[in-house]
Design a protein around this motif. Structure first.
Motif: not given
Length: 153
Positions: A122-139
């Protein structure tokens, strides 16, 4: 245009609490990470998020009078521990625990999963980027919320 003005207001609110150099850095890295996400550049999104984390933790440390080591000596995990050791009544849980713990997750993704995935999986980089983008937005949103409430004392 109203959105751009609103964003400036949020940054101004952060500047009431945090040093300009940290706010400038975290906003820069946040913007670059989100722009990379929108462009589908997952690796850049994740890498810029790691830099965002460092700027956020330095801003929190300076605000709470936790000494910030030199760039070479700065360790995310150690800074998170120091922030977590602050007296609970002195600072909001978001400052002591929630933002720093979220930063550990983001930084771990940036440090340990950046581009180590087999392209046939699976394209985990995309999956990771989604999680990262959501988390930095929350921070960033949490920092803005707290700065506008005057809760960062």
């Amino acid at each position: 245009m109203a959105n751009a003005a609103g964003n400036r207001d949020h940054v101004t609110g952060l500047l009431n609490i945090f040093q300009r150099k940290h706010v400038d850095a975290l906003v820069k890295h946040f913007s670059e990470s989100i722009n990379a996400f929108e462009d589908g550049d997952w690796e850049k999104c994740i890498n810029k998020a790691g830099k965002f984390v460092e700027a956020v933790l330095k801003a929190l440390a300076v605000h709470t009078n936790v000494p910030v080591p030199s760039a070479r000596e700065f360790k995310v995990g150690q800074m998170v521990i120091k922030l977590g050791q602050l007296t609970s009544g002195q600072f909001e849980d978001s400052i002591r625990l929630l933002i720093p713990r979220n930063c550990v997750f983001i930084y771990d993704v940036a440090s340990n999963r950046g581009s180590r995935h087999d392209s046939t999986d699976i394209d985990a980089n995309k999956m990771d980027a989604i999680a990262v983008a959501q988390n930095i937005s929350w921070v960033l949103a949490e920092m803005v919320r707290l700065s506008h409430q005057g809760a960062l004392k």
